[in-house]
Design an enzyme around this catalytic site. Sequence first.
Site, mmCIF file in Angstrom:
data_model
loop_
_atom_site.group_PDB
_atom_site.id
_atom_site.type_symbol
_atom_site.label_atom_id
_atom_site.label_comp_id
_atom_site.label_asym_id
_atom_site.label_seq_id
_atom_site.Cartn_x
_atom_site.Cartn_y
_atom_site.Cartn_z
ATOM 1 N N LYS A 13 48.741 90.278 50.944
ATOM 2 C CA LYS A 13 49.813 89.364 51.366
ATOM 3 C C LYS A 13 50.835 89.164 50.246
ATOM 4 C CE LYS A 13 47.085 85.815 52.103
ATOM 5 N NZ LYS A 13 45.763 86.369 51.716
ATOM 6 N N ARG A 88 46.771 77.756 56.408
ATOM 7 C CA ARG A 88 45.414 78.278 56.325
ATOM 8 C C ARG A 88 44.443 77.516 57.207
ATOM 9 N NH1 ARG A 88 45.993 80.683 50.833
ATOM 10 N NH2 ARG A 88 44.086 81.641 50.136
ATOM 11 N N ARG A 127 42.196 93.197 40.335
ATOM 12 C CA ARG A 127 43.649 93.024 40.258
ATOM 13 C C ARG A 127 44.107 92.184 39.064
ATOM 14 N NH1 ARG A 127 44.800 89.486 45.759
ATOM 15 N NH2 ARG A 127 43.768 87.594 45.066
ATOM 16 N N ARG A 161 43.429 86.288 37.628
ATOM 17 C CA ARG A 161 43.119 84.972 38.181
ATOM 18 C C ARG A 161 41.669 84.614 37.948
ATOM 19 N NH1 ARG A 161 45.511 84.978 44.176
ATOM 20 N NH2 ARG A 161 43.699 83.622 44.411
ATOM 21 N N ARG A 172 35.796 82.423 49.291
ATOM 22 C CA ARG A 172 37.161 82.469 49.829
ATOM 23 C C ARG A 172 37.180 83.201 51.170
ATOM 24 N NH1 ARG A 172 39.965 85.006 44.830
ATOM 25 N NH2 ARG A 172 41.850 85.052 46.120
HETATM 26 P P1 AMP Z 1 45.672 82.380 47.149
HETATM 27 O O1 AMP Z 1 46.456 82.664 45.924
HETATM 28 O O2 AMP Z 1 46.530 82.321 48.388
HETATM 29 O O3 AMP Z 1 44.504 83.313 47.309
HETATM 30 O O4 AMP Z 1 45.063 80.912 46.976
HETATM 31 C C1 AMP Z 1 44.192 80.606 45.926
HETATM 32 C C2 AMP Z 1 43.470 79.304 46.199
HETATM 33 O O5 AMP Z 1 44.416 78.243 46.332
HETATM 34 C C3 AMP Z 1 42.678 79.268 47.506
HETATM 35 O O6 AMP Z 1 41.376 79.824 47.377
HETATM 36 C C4 AMP Z 1 42.656 77.773 47.806
HETATM 37 O O7 AMP Z 1 41.713 77.103 46.990
HETATM 38 C C5 AMP Z 1 44.031 77.333 47.353
HETATM 39 N N1 AMP Z 1 45.033 77.435 48.440
HETATM 40 C C6 AMP Z 1 46.128 78.243 48.477
HETATM 41 N N2 AMP Z 1 46.828 78.057 49.604
HETATM 42 C C7 AMP Z 1 46.156 77.105 50.306
HETATM 43 C C8 AMP Z 1 46.363 76.489 51.577
HETATM 44 N N3 AMP Z 1 47.414 76.819 52.363
HETATM 45 N N4 AMP Z 1 45.463 75.561 51.967
HETATM 46 C C9 AMP Z 1 44.413 75.202 51.205
HETATM 47 N N5 AMP Z 1 44.141 75.767 50.008
HETATM 48 C C10 AMP Z 1 45.017 76.705 49.552
#
Ligand code: AMP
Length: 219
Positions: A13, A88, A127, A161, A172
């Site tokens: 994404k 989400r 990554r 990360r 996740r």
């Molecule tokens: P991402 O970078 O999109 O993989 O997000 C990393 C982490 O941020 C996720 O595992 C969640 O803990 C938190 N997070 C990101 N976006 C959301 C969202 N829309 N709702 C809830 N938690 C989020």
Amino acid sequence: MMLILLGPPGAGKGTQARLLSESRGLAQLSTGDMLRAAVAAGTEVGLRARDIMARGELVPDDIVVSIINDRLDAADCASGAILDGFPRTVAQAEALDVMLAKKNLELDHVIEMQVDDAALVERVSGRFTCAGCGEGYHDKFRRPAVDGVCDKCGGTEFKRRADDNAETVASRLEAYHRQTAPLLPYYKSRGVLSRVDGMAPIGTVAAALQKLLEGGANG
Ligand code: AMP
């Protein structure tokens, strides 16, 4: 144009949102990036989100909804944006509907990036990104042309990360299937859902997305 990219962690994404943002001049709104920035800056939101993110769970809806609501008010979102990692949960999707209606924006596309769960751990755990410009790389699938030097900006510092490890990826992924996958029928019933094969190479996925946005066949 208002566009949502949906898919599990490691689906691509962020990579595709970045490419689309460059080619279409649309703002890329990544709640994950915004939350990581808040954690790094030690803000109140960052303090609330830090441990939840480290466990691979979702942070509370009110936090991300308020972040997106503020961000959508910025001038660079006046004609739309690419949402990467938001919504989400169904509650977030419902909140987004209300925000978009208030801002007179319409949701044009929700695109599911389909990938096999089995491929995700390897994709996510390899990554890394350039600390300078944010360009994404992978130990196995996309190394810089010159090791240790960013292809895009020439930077030599990279970061990984904290939540990109096998154990957190499993939570996740579980959060994705339990809390985010219900968005697929939510958007399907609204007639805005399409899908692309996220297992294909980056350039092939990018071409499929462009075709979709230009009104071509969806997968
Ligand atoms: P991402 O970078 O999109 O993989 O997000 C990393 C982490 O941020 C996720 O595992 C969640 O803990 C938190 N997070 C990101 N976006 C959301 C969202 N829309 N709702 C809830 N938690 C989020």
